[in-house]
Design an enzyme around this catalytic site. Sequence first.
Site, PDB file in Angstrom:
ATOM      1  N   ASP A  30     -16.509  68.475 -19.545  1.00 46.25           N
ATOM      2  CA  ASP A  30     -15.022  68.139 -19.057  1.00 46.25           C
ATOM      3  C   ASP A  30     -13.951  69.155 -19.306  1.00 46.25           C
ATOM      4  O   ASP A  30     -13.799  70.242 -19.889  1.00 46.25           O
ATOM      5  CB  ASP A  30     -14.465  67.255 -20.519  1.00 46.25           C
ATOM      6  CG  ASP A  30     -13.356  66.501 -20.300  1.00 46.25           C
ATOM      7  OD1 ASP A  30     -12.148  67.075 -20.060  1.00 46.25           O
ATOM      8  OD2 ASP A  30     -13.435  65.184 -20.487  1.00 46.25           O
ATOM      9  N   ILE A  75     -16.510  68.147  -8.709  1.00 43.59           N
ATOM     10  CA  ILE A  75     -17.721  68.151  -7.898  1.00 43.59           C
ATOM     11  C   ILE A  75     -18.090  66.622  -7.567  1.00 43.59           C
ATOM     12  O   ILE A  75     -18.310  66.278  -6.504  1.00 43.59           O
ATOM     13  CB  ILE A  75     -18.852  69.023  -8.347  1.00 43.59           C
ATOM     14  CG1 ILE A  75     -20.275  68.691  -7.446  1.00 43.59           C
ATOM     15  CG2 ILE A  75     -19.310  68.333  -9.721  1.00 43.59           C
ATOM     16  CD1 ILE A  75     -20.254  69.786  -6.189  1.00 43.59           C
ATOM     17  N   GLU A 127     -12.508  53.493  -3.575  1.00 45.52           N
ATOM     18  CA  GLU A 127     -11.701  52.224  -3.051  1.00 45.52           C
ATOM     19  C   GLU A 127     -10.604  51.831  -3.591  1.00 45.52           C
ATOM     20  O   GLU A 127      -9.661  51.124  -3.124  1.00 45.52           O
ATOM     21  CB  GLU A 127     -12.614  51.281  -3.128  1.00 45.52           C
ATOM     22  CG  GLU A 127     -13.740  51.275  -2.190  1.00 45.52           C
ATOM     23  CD  GLU A 127     -14.669  49.866  -1.974  1.00 45.52           C
ATOM     24  OE1 GLU A 127     -14.203  48.874  -2.580  1.00 45.52           O
ATOM     25  OE2 GLU A 127     -15.824  49.862  -1.683  1.00 45.52           O
ATOM     26  N   GLU A 160       2.820  65.531  -4.011  1.00 48.87           N
ATOM     27  CA  GLU A 160       3.499  64.818  -4.764  1.00 48.87           C
ATOM     28  C   GLU A 160       4.400  65.894  -5.749  1.00 48.87           C
ATOM     29  O   GLU A 160       5.157  65.216  -6.422  1.00 48.87           O
ATOM     30  CB  GLU A 160       2.647  64.135  -5.632  1.00 48.87           C
ATOM     31  CG  GLU A 160       2.008  63.083  -4.893  1.00 48.87           C
ATOM     32  CD  GLU A 160       2.609  61.734  -4.670  1.00 48.87           C
ATOM     33  OE1 GLU A 160       3.687  61.635  -5.286  1.00 48.87           O
ATOM     34  OE2 GLU A 160       2.353  60.732  -3.782  1.00 48.87           O
ATOM     35  N   GLN A 166     -14.438  63.156  -3.959  1.00 48.52           N
ATOM     36  CA  GLN A 166     -14.346  63.575  -2.493  1.00 48.52           C
ATOM     37  C   GLN A 166     -14.268  64.692  -2.023  1.00 48.52           C
ATOM     38  O   GLN A 166     -15.105  65.286  -1.264  1.00 48.52           O
ATOM     39  CB  GLN A 166     -13.015  62.832  -1.946  1.00 48.52           C
ATOM     40  CG  GLN A 166     -13.016  63.001  -0.242  1.00 48.52           C
ATOM     41  CD  GLN A 166     -11.600  62.420   0.264  1.00 48.52           C
ATOM     42  OE1 GLN A 166     -11.787  61.361   0.863  1.00 48.52           O
ATOM     43  NE2 GLN A 166     -10.543  63.146  -0.096  1.00 48.52           N
ATOM     44  N   ASP A 167     -13.249  65.625  -2.484  1.00 51.22           N
ATOM     45  CA  ASP A 167     -13.271  66.899  -1.945  1.00 51.22           C
ATOM     46  C   ASP A 167     -14.279  67.832  -2.582  1.00 51.22           C
ATOM     47  O   ASP A 167     -14.870  68.709  -1.948  1.00 51.22           O
ATOM     48  CB  ASP A 167     -11.893  67.510  -2.304  1.00 51.22           C
ATOM     49  CG  ASP A 167     -10.692  66.832  -1.524  1.00 51.22           C
ATOM     50  OD1 ASP A 167     -10.884  65.881  -0.757  1.00 51.22           O
ATOM     51  OD2 ASP A 167      -9.718  67.427  -1.665  1.00 51.22           O
ATOM     52  N   TYR A 206       1.690  62.260 -12.324  1.00 51.88           N
ATOM     53  CA  TYR A 206       0.657  62.881 -11.424  1.00 51.88           C
ATOM     54  C   TYR A 206       1.592  64.360 -10.796  1.00 51.88           C
ATOM     55  O   TYR A 206       0.981  65.387 -11.003  1.00 51.88           O
ATOM     56  CB  TYR A 206       0.110  62.063 -10.546  1.00 51.88           C
ATOM     57  CG  TYR A 206      -0.790  62.786  -9.452  1.00 51.88           C
ATOM     58  CD1 TYR A 206      -2.164  63.216  -9.660  1.00 51.88           C
ATOM     59  CD2 TYR A 206      -0.287  63.241  -8.184  1.00 51.88           C
ATOM     60  CE1 TYR A 206      -2.780  63.721  -8.593  1.00 51.88           C
ATOM     61  CE2 TYR A 206      -0.883  63.993  -7.252  1.00 51.88           C
ATOM     62  CZ  TYR A 206      -2.153  64.206  -7.443  1.00 51.88           C
ATOM     63  OH  TYR A 206      -2.958  64.961  -6.739  1.00 51.88           O
ATOM     64  N   LYS A 216      -9.179  51.231   0.473  1.00 46.91           N
ATOM     65  CA  LYS A 216      -8.922  49.834   0.487  1.00 46.91           C
ATOM     66  C   LYS A 216      -8.911  48.911   1.645  1.00 46.91           C
ATOM     67  O   LYS A 216      -9.567  47.949   1.978  1.00 46.91           O
ATOM     68  CB  LYS A 216      -7.920  49.527  -0.720  1.00 46.91           C
ATOM     69  CG  LYS A 216      -7.801  48.081  -0.707  1.00 46.91           C
ATOM     70  CD  LYS A 216      -6.554  47.966  -1.823  1.00 46.91           C
ATOM     71  CE  LYS A 216      -6.227  46.346  -1.767  1.00 46.91           C
ATOM     72  NZ  LYS A 216      -5.077  46.132  -2.845  1.00 46.91           N
ATOM     73  N   SER A 232      -0.669  69.415  -4.779  1.00 49.84           N
ATOM     74  CA  SER A 232      -0.399  68.076  -4.025  1.00 49.84           C
ATOM     75  C   SER A 232       1.088  68.068  -3.557  1.00 49.84           C
ATOM     76  O   SER A 232       2.158  68.688  -4.124  1.00 49.84           O
ATOM     77  CB  SER A 232      -0.480  66.846  -4.902  1.00 49.84           C
ATOM     78  OG  SER A 232       0.020  65.674  -4.389  1.00 49.84           O
ATOM     79  N   PRO A 258       6.158  52.466  -8.414  1.00 48.51           N
ATOM     80  CA  PRO A 258       7.478  53.020  -8.755  1.00 48.51           C
ATOM     81  C   PRO A 258       7.622  54.096  -8.217  1.00 48.51           C
ATOM     82  O   PRO A 258       6.668  55.070  -7.932  1.00 48.51           O
ATOM     83  CB  PRO A 258       7.286  53.002 -10.364  1.00 48.51           C
ATOM     84  CG  PRO A 258       6.009  52.809 -10.916  1.00 48.51           C
ATOM     85  CD  PRO A 258       5.127  52.536  -9.735  1.00 48.51           C
ATOM     86  N   ALA A 259       8.931  54.427  -7.840  1.00 46.92           N
ATOM     87  CA  ALA A 259       9.403  55.971  -7.528  1.00 46.92           C
ATOM     88  C   ALA A 259       8.714  56.240  -6.083  1.00 46.92           C
ATOM     89  O   ALA A 259       8.014  57.420  -6.077  1.00 46.92           O
ATOM     90  CB  ALA A 259       9.438  56.622  -8.302  1.00 46.92           C
TER      91      ALA A 259
END
Length: 315
Positions: free
Chosen positions: A50, A9, A181, A123, A12-13, A145, A187, A121, A275-276
Amino acid sequence: MTRAFITGIGGQDGSYLAEQLVAEGVEVHALAHAIEPLPDAPGVELHSGDLTDVDDVRSLLIDLAPDEVYNLAAMSSVARSWEKPDLTAQVNGMAAAALLESALLVQEKLDRPVRFVQASSAEIFGQPDRSPQDESTPVRPLNPYGAAKAYAHLMVEVYRRRGLHAVSAILYNHESPRRPEQFVTRKITSTVASIARGRADVLTLGNLDARRDWGWAPDYVDAMVRAARADQATDYVVATGVAHSVRDFVAAAFAQAGITDWEDLVVVDQEFVRPADPTELVGNATRARRLLGWSPTVGFDEVVQHMVEADLAAG
Ligand code: NAP
């Protein structure tokens, strides 16, 4: 009345999702990350915790017995995932799997459906050999990630087969003035606003030629809600289908701030090249368009415009 439970919560989303659901009259409960100050979320009942405290979150979910669960909590920065791969695996992977199991327990206990949306994602595709990508693109992540998100993505399928209405929303990059940011888009817009105000001299970035499919965060949140409520549970690519380079984003941001000669204001620093780095991720959201009636409502230029305007207004 529909009851929803949101994780993430404070992000952003999560903030946009909570606003959408509250406006729809949904009873919204949310897990507020214990280490952050409580987010300002009008109309939402916040529960500190958490996501990796699996037993506590499971008890909470069983108590609340929500109709819809949106798992947005994550260690959401690819760059930070290289610094903390173990934490990334715990939050983005294992805790998501535990939440799926908790949702199934609620469903079985109450003998009524629980709808689960996992914020996955692009990703998970790593550096795909086809473009645009869709739901059938092989999952081949290239960073911690993406690997942790890939595990959660696969577990959604596992739980769907066990009878949970579980959906993986394969989200491409989406932005807004609420983006923190440390992400490249914000940024850019915050630094461009500072340059326009005479408070910064240069914008330092990594690879200006990296290309991304950037959308508008509230649109992507709306896709997740539609996916939760669709008759059939399946996975959805959520994307605009159009890629732009970081250079395009920079040019649009400077233009929005009224600065035309910007080339000398940008410094490329190899330290920021991660990286990558997948060179081009573009999503094909045909399934979301067809089955959810979803399409992006805010284009690239408008996304940049909203972000620069907000940063200029913030002074
Ligand atoms: P965000 O702004 O980084 O928000 C993530 C939220 O998760 C933060 O409030 C964070 O709290 C919380 N969180 C992190 N670890 C947690 C934990 N252990 N327990 C409870 N909460 C925890 O991310 P976002 O941009 O809103 O993205 C939402 C979701 O979509 C994420 O899962 C992200 O990976 C995924 N996604 C986003 C994009 C995008 O372009 N925005 C693209 C693809 C996928 P703290 O700040 O206190 O850690």
